[in-house]
Scaffold this motif. Structure first.
Motif, PDB file in Angstrom:
ATOM      1  N   LEU A 216      47.312 -30.141 -58.556  1.00  0.00           N
ATOM      2  CA  LEU A 216      46.442 -29.057 -59.020  1.00  0.00           C
ATOM      3  C   LEU A 216      45.158 -29.607 -59.644  1.00  0.00           C
ATOM      4  CD1 LEU A 216      45.860 -26.102 -59.558  1.00  0.00           C
ATOM      5  CD2 LEU A 216      47.173 -26.296 -61.686  1.00  0.00           C
ATOM      6  N   ILE A 217      45.304 -30.570 -60.509  1.00  0.00           N
ATOM      7  CA  ILE A 217      44.125 -31.132 -61.172  1.00  0.00           C
ATOM      8  C   ILE A 217      43.198 -31.770 -60.138  1.00  0.00           C
ATOM      9  CG2 ILE A 217      43.362 -32.956 -62.737  1.00  0.00           C
ATOM     10  CD1 ILE A 217      45.907 -32.425 -64.356  1.00  0.00           C
ATOM     11  N   HIS A 218      43.783 -32.546 -59.222  1.00  0.00           N
ATOM     12  CA  HIS A 218      42.975 -33.230 -58.227  1.00  0.00           C
ATOM     13  C   HIS A 218      42.349 -32.245 -57.232  1.00  0.00           C
ATOM     14  CE1 HIS A 218      44.521 -36.871 -59.923  1.00  0.00           C
ATOM     15  NE2 HIS A 218      45.763 -36.509 -59.664  1.00  0.00           N
ATOM     16  N   ARG A 219      43.062 -31.186 -56.930  1.00  0.00           N
ATOM     17  CA  ARG A 219      42.476 -30.179 -56.035  1.00  0.00           C
ATOM     18  C   ARG A 219      41.323 -29.456 -56.719  1.00  0.00           C
ATOM     19  NH1 ARG A 219      46.495 -26.236 -53.450  1.00  0.00           N
ATOM     20  NH2 ARG A 219      44.696 -25.912 -52.080  1.00  0.00           N
ATOM     21  N   ALA A 220      41.420 -29.259 -58.027  1.00  0.00           N
ATOM     22  CA  ALA A 220      40.293 -28.692 -58.765  1.00  0.00           C
ATOM     23  C   ALA A 220      39.103 -29.647 -58.735  1.00  0.00           C
ATOM     24  CB  ALA A 220      40.705 -28.389 -60.207  1.00  0.00           C
TER      25      ALA A 220
END
Length: 820
Positions: A216-220
């Motif tokens: 999630l963080i990396h996709r953001a």
């Protein structure tokens, strides 16, 4: 968001600190000749890129981002010479090409995200997707992404029972390798790739692993970087004119058009921060187990990078260096051994299906050949050689803050260690220059700047508290400040690390000089104090750091607290501090405090402490443990400081000895202290242990250990009595006679209740004390003559036995001669 346009950009996937990635990237840039290069990195740090590639800047270096709102948090983006991001920026400046960083800003990286920190580790790195926030630690300065690597440096890819195997372990296992790092070296690092096949292979690998775990963080971040690239391209740049250098997982997401623009809104708002460029080092880079390939041996990969990706040459150079290490240390190692180790490393690589040898082959070949199967010397000599000790340098384009300037100026002028390797040195505190160095190190200690660790001292006094300050291997924070104050010399172990500069940058919010920072922190400690003893510790630290303002404030606080302080340990602690200042304070150049002020404070605080002796020694053994230490302190102060009311202390101690209301161990301790001070006969003017003095201690011990006393209380008194100086006490025959009478008079039915306390009391006796005790018991019972007679009988029997054995031995030798 035009994802088709984004996917048409020259996406070049890399793994951080990978020599092969950097070499292939340079060849790729030479081939495509982009007009703009966008590099993964904090977007607000783009102005630092010119300094990053300045000719006077020598990697390893790191971009440091840190909070400016008073919170001690920061993060690092390190670069080695073989880091692909560094190579991309350097290529851009060499060819006059526009280059920018396009990842989330530093302020967003340091902001909370669902209770954690956003982070900037990439999902294509093992461990990074599982703990993407571990790189920014409050109150710690090893910020270099210290993830726990689940595979280790050479262990097999095992997963915990009941847990699903990670994709990284699965990759290694599928190819028959023992660890992910070995898999990476064999698959991507050692083989010589053309740029096109390398991009395709790495994108395919990243596409496989990026779906593993919660991204999630990396996709953001994907969404943020995708928008950044498209906005910076604008209508004027075609995708074919743009190159994007990204972590492999991000590049794979862009190539697959798997970007959700809505996720950017999940990123937190940036917090106040600033950034700079600081030196970094190979030892710190080697600790980044979860952040990039090659980190476990930066010097080895630097050699490979310098050789154009030739790992065979890097292997040979390392083995030659290791041979020299062995020879300098007296081991047998020749050029033939080096050649044999090199051949074995190459053969092992071929057997394992690897294009060229890697670290595992180097280590195993060295152990098998040069070390004859013993790994000790490899771990001691070889691994430092492959890690290296290189420390980077930042060019003049980036100015240091005032704390950094002061620190480095002092390090140069005082010739203190400036390398990322520990060095020990001793300071003589009779030398004014070295006293100044001690003040500097104590300021760094108080400011929590990780640089020097306290390693030992040589005390100015003899015995007492001073002797306890001679322990080695202690951090300065673990040694009472008064012990540090009274030393003739100090031994320190210093080591610069990137964390040193990180802390110096962070602490600038507290002051412009190290003295100001130490003073600010001491005043904060003082504001949190509630007792006289706590304030006295701040006072001593202020003296050690030569902070006159903090010392004056602490002195006022001590006076204020002492007026209402009823805690005996606190008051005794303050007395010890004032006694140290009265004796040794002038050596720290703070005599401006005034001898009169210190003397007055010592007199008043000592008098207050003596009045609270009786009340402080009432309670259980656990409750009076701090009070017993306070009694020792007051006794030391009374004997060493003529300005205090010594008679008042002796009177209070005698009252403890005679009291049945206080804890018996405290009574016993007071009795032992008075006995050693020769003050038990109520006259205090005798010298040399007179008969009256011994009679007095025998009378008191006999009374407290007599049949009328409860056995548990008597045993507790004995335990406290022997705590003082057991050797002196057991040498006294009257004392031993009283002990013997007590032990012999305990009723059998009460003995089992008394035994645990007795065991504790006698457990402290060493071999010498027990020998004296036994001799005096034998003398008291008039058993000496009988013992000697028994010993003579035993000796006579031993002689007869030896004679028999001699005859048997002679017969055996004769029989042996016959056989031969």
């Amino acid at each position: 968001m035009d994802l088709d346009r984004l996917a048409a950009v020259h996406l070049f996937p890399v793994r951080h600190h990978s020599p092969r990635s950097s070499a292939t990237l340079r060849a790729y840039l030479d081939e495509v000749r982009p007009k703009a290069i966008f590099v993964e990195g904090p977007s607000d740090a783009t102005p630092l890129l010119e300094a990053l590639v300045d000719p006077k800047t020598v990697p390893p270096v790191a971009i440091l981002g840190y909070r400016t709102d008073g919170e001690p948090a920061s993060s690092l983006w390190p670069f080695a010479a073989y880091s692909p991001e560094y190579v991309a920026v350097k290529w851009a400046f060499e060819h006059g090409v526009r280059v920018e960083l396009i990842d989330i800003p530093v302020g967003t990286t340091l902001a909370p995200f669902d209770g954690a920190l956003v982070g900037h580790d990439d999902a294509d790195d093992p461990g990074g997707h599982e703990d993407a926030h571990a790189h920014a630690h409050e109150h710690e300065h090893e910020h270099e992404h210290e993830h726990e690597h689940e595979h280790g440096d050479g262990d097999g890819p095992a997963s915990a029972e009941g847990e699903q195997e990670s994709i990284y372990a699965a990759c290694a296992r599928a190819r028959g390798f023992r660890s992910f790092e070995e898999f990476w070296e064999a698959s991507f690092e050692a083989p010589r790739y053309d740029p096109g096949p390398f991009r395709e292979a790495l994108l395919a690998y990243a596409d496989l692993v990026r779906s593993d775990g919660d991204r999630l963080i990396h996709r953001a971040r994907d969404a943020y970087m995708a928008r950044s690239i498209l906005e910076r391209m604008g209508p004027d740049l075609a995708p074919s004119e743009v190159a994007a250098v990204l972590g492999a997982a991000h590049a794979a997401a862009f190539a697959a058009r798997d970007v959700d623009p809505a996720l950017e809104a999940r990123l937190p708002a940036p917090i106040p921060c600033a950034m700079t460029l600081i030196p970094f080092s190979f030892p710190r880079l080697s600790e980044q187990l979860g952040y990039g390939a090659g980190n476990r041996a930066p010097q080895y990969y630097q050699r490979a990078h310098d050789a154009g990706g030739d790992f065979r040459r890097a292997t040979l150079e390392v083995l030659i260096d290791f041979t020299e290490h062995l020879r300098l240390r007296g081991f047998m190692a020749s050029l033939a051994d080096t050649i044999e180790a090199f051949r074995l490393a190459v053969s092992l690589a071929e057997l394992r299906g690897k294009a060229e040898p890697g670290l595992d082959e180097v280590r195993e070949a060295t152990i098998a050949t040069m070390c004859r199967g013993d790994a000790t010397h490899v771990d001691g000599f070889l691994w430092p050689a492959v890690i290296g000790r290189n420390v980077g340098r930042v060019g003049g384009g980036i100015g240091k803050n005032s704390l950094q300037e002061e620190f480095w100026r002092e390090v140069r002028e005082r010739r203190l260690p400036a390398t990322d390797a520990p060095e020990s040195f001793r300071l003589s505190l009779t030398n004014e220059v070295e006293v100044g160095t001690s003040v500097l190190l104590h300021r760094l200690r108080i400011a929590k700047i990780p640089y020097a660790a306290y390693a030992g001292t040589r005390a100015a006094g003899r015995g007492g508290a001073g002797a306890r300050g001679q322990r080695r291997g202690q951090a300065a924070s673990e040694v009472p400040p008064d012990e540090l104050l009274r030393q003739l010399s100090e031994t320190w172990e210093a080591q610069w690390t990137p964390a040193t500069d990180v802390a110096l940058v962070e602490k600038i919010v507290l002051g412009d000089t190290l003295e100001q920072v130490a003073t600010r922190l001491l005043e904060e400690d003082l504001a949190a104090c509630h007792t006289t003893g706590e304030a006295a510790d701040v006072l001593l630290n202020a003296v050690l750091a030569s902070s006159a303002r903090a010392a004056a404030s602490a002195l006022d606080a001590c006076d204020r607290f002492a007026a209402g302080d009823s805690d005996l340990p606190s008051l005794a602690r303050a007395c010890r501090a004032f006694a140290g200042l009265a004796s040794f304070g002038s050596s720290r150049s703070l005599s401006s405090l005034g001898d009169g002020v210190i003397a007055t404070m010592l007199e008043k605080t000592f008098a207050r402490a003596v009045l609270r002796v009786h009340g402080g020694c009432t309670g259980s053994d656990e409750a009076v443990a701090p009070a017993k230490e306070a009694l020792r302190t007051l006794h030391d102060v009374a004997l060493s400081q003529p300005i205090v009311d010594r008679a008042a202390w002796f009177e209070a101690a005698r009252a403890l000895v005679d009291s049945d209301a206080v804890n018996p161990t405290a009574s016993g301790l007071a009795c032992g202290l008075l006995y050693l001070a020769q003050e038990l006969d109520d006259r205090g003017d005798r010298e040399g242990g007179s008969p009256d003095h011994d009679d007095a201690v025998a009378r008191i011990v006999g009374l407290r250990l007599g049949s009328a006393a409860p056995p548990e209380a008597a045993a507790s008194f004995l335990a406290g009595f022997l705590e003082v100086n057991a050797l002196v006490l057991v040498k006294s025959r009257p004392v031993v006679e009283a002990l013997d009478a007590f032990l012999g008079g305990i009723l059998p039915e009460r003995f089992k209740d008394t035994l645990p306390v007795l065991r504790r009391a006698f457990a402290a006796l060493g071999a010498t004390e027990r020998r004296y005790l036994l001799e005096n018991v034998l003398a008291a019972r008039k058993l000496g003559d009988k013992a000697r007679a028994a010993q003579a009988v035993l000796l006579e029997k031993d002689r007869e036995k030896l004679k028999e054995m001699s005859e048997d031995l002679s017969q055996a030798m004769d029989d042996l001669d016959d056989l031969l």
